[in-house]
Design an enzyme around this catalytic site. Sequence first.
Site, PDB file in Angstrom:
ATOM      1  N   TRP A 167     -10.021 -12.602  -1.426  1.00  0.00           N
ATOM      2  CA  TRP A 167     -10.747 -11.697  -0.573  1.00  0.00           C
ATOM      3  C   TRP A 167     -10.994 -10.797   0.331  1.00  0.00           C
ATOM      4  CZ3 TRP A 167     -15.333 -14.288  -1.654  1.00  0.00           C
ATOM      5  CH2 TRP A 167     -15.397 -15.926  -1.186  1.00  0.00           C
ATOM      6  N   ILE A 168     -10.095  -9.168  -0.658  1.00  0.00           N
ATOM      7  CA  ILE A 168      -9.438  -8.182  -0.662  1.00  0.00           C
ATOM      8  C   ILE A 168     -10.526  -7.326  -0.252  1.00  0.00           C
ATOM      9  CG2 ILE A 168      -7.743  -6.830  -0.109  1.00  0.00           C
ATOM     10  CD1 ILE A 168      -6.422  -9.317   1.165  1.00  0.00           C
ATOM     11  N   GLU A 373     -11.879 -11.251   9.645  1.00  0.00           N
ATOM     12  CA  GLU A 373     -11.665 -10.980  11.221  1.00  0.00           C
ATOM     13  C   GLU A 373     -11.455 -11.832  11.828  1.00  0.00           C
ATOM     14  OE1 GLU A 373      -9.940  -7.636  11.173  1.00  0.00           O
ATOM     15  OE2 GLU A 373     -10.906  -7.232   9.570  1.00  0.00           O
TER      16      GLU A 373
END
Length: 394
Positions: A167-168, A373
């Site tokens: 998931w970068i 985040e």
Amino acid sequence: MGATTVEDLFGIDRLLTDDEKAIARTVADFGAKRLRPHVADWFEAGTLPARDLAVELGALGLFGMHLDGYGCAGTTATQYGLACLEAEAVDSGLRSFISVQGSLAMFAIHRWGSEEQKQRWLPDMAAGRALGCFGLTEPDFGSNPAGMRTRARRDGDDWVLSGTKMWITNAPVADVAVVWAQTDAAGGSRGIRGFVVPTDTAGFTASEIRHKMSLRASITGEIVLDDVRLPADAMLPEAEGMRGPLSCLNEARFGIVFGAVGAARDCVNTALDYAGTREVFDKPLSGFQLTQGKLADMAVELGKAYLLAIQLGRIKDGGAIAPEQVSLGKLNNVREAIAIARECRTILGANGITLEYPVIRHANNLESVLTYEGTSEMHQLMIAKALTGQDAFR
Ligand code: FAD
């Protein structure tokens, strides 16, 4: 739309300086001219012209704009936040592009890197000539990154990295990746450390994650590190343990506190416009009490989110901001933004599900923003830990 905006109702203008308003206007103008005409197509195609946009956003000074030196603009945190707000008013994917470059990859190097690492990467990244990504999450470790399995082992003077990052954002288009890995004690290092990895290093591959239904105007990838050999000076010298990556996340989360307000504002403005012209049962939708109730409630939440963002900006500009304060903003503003986007979607009826209007795009994007985040649950745990003194993460 009527004559009064949510910003007017809350007197937002009076809380901002002329410089802050000027930066917000610049980004909003760029968004209107350069981004809005294309963003629905990018979203539909699941792509972003990352290289071209990087140079343009770099020229505007948006990458690492709150950092000092090395070609960065050196603005205040609040100015940076307002730029994020206006970028996310267009699309969360665009704000993510700016956040990952500036708050994650550049901040990591700026805060924790050696002088050589800063000189090598920051000016190019600030100008948008080089793109960065930030590899913390793994397939089995998202909310609990400390459990990561990526390893850096010492081999002579070199470091050899192996593992998978998932998931970068920007990984498939990045020139440099900041990768976090567990170091072995035998390497003479301690715990989790960050590495600056040029993406053309042998053994580094980044493949694109497809079929996303959220944040489609953003490129997301999986990084595989297959014995990636790096020189000793690839390690970020100053970051030891989880405080390295967490400090970067705190920066990016701060941008989201503002960004979510932008997405919500765009939805509310779209719904107000739509309700004012759409006739149902022989009069404009905006004249019905049920619709007015929705609009009033959304205005209240949007304005409160604005105030919270500005308050956190003032705290950050005044000195250190505590992680739990950023958690307050991320939790509230994203949670309210997604509720607003969904409510606005109902006002647009069937039109609300098409990309002709930005609302479903924002609603879908905010699903990612709610998760990355730090999920809402993680932020609840951080806030409650500060309040109770008790750690309920496990
Ligand atoms: P999990 O950790 O498996 O969580 C699943 C659910 O369990 C969540 O609801 C969570 O809140 C809940 N949960 C977990 N622990 C607890 C607990 N103790 N108590 C209660 N509930 C709990 N990562 C990067 O490193 N770099 C990037 O650039 C990046 N970009 C991203 C872009 C997108 C579009 C997305 C979707 C993600 C991105 N991420 C990135 C990853 C993101 O940070 C993680 O997805 C996030 O941290 C959540 O991890 P997870 O998906 O593994 O969920």
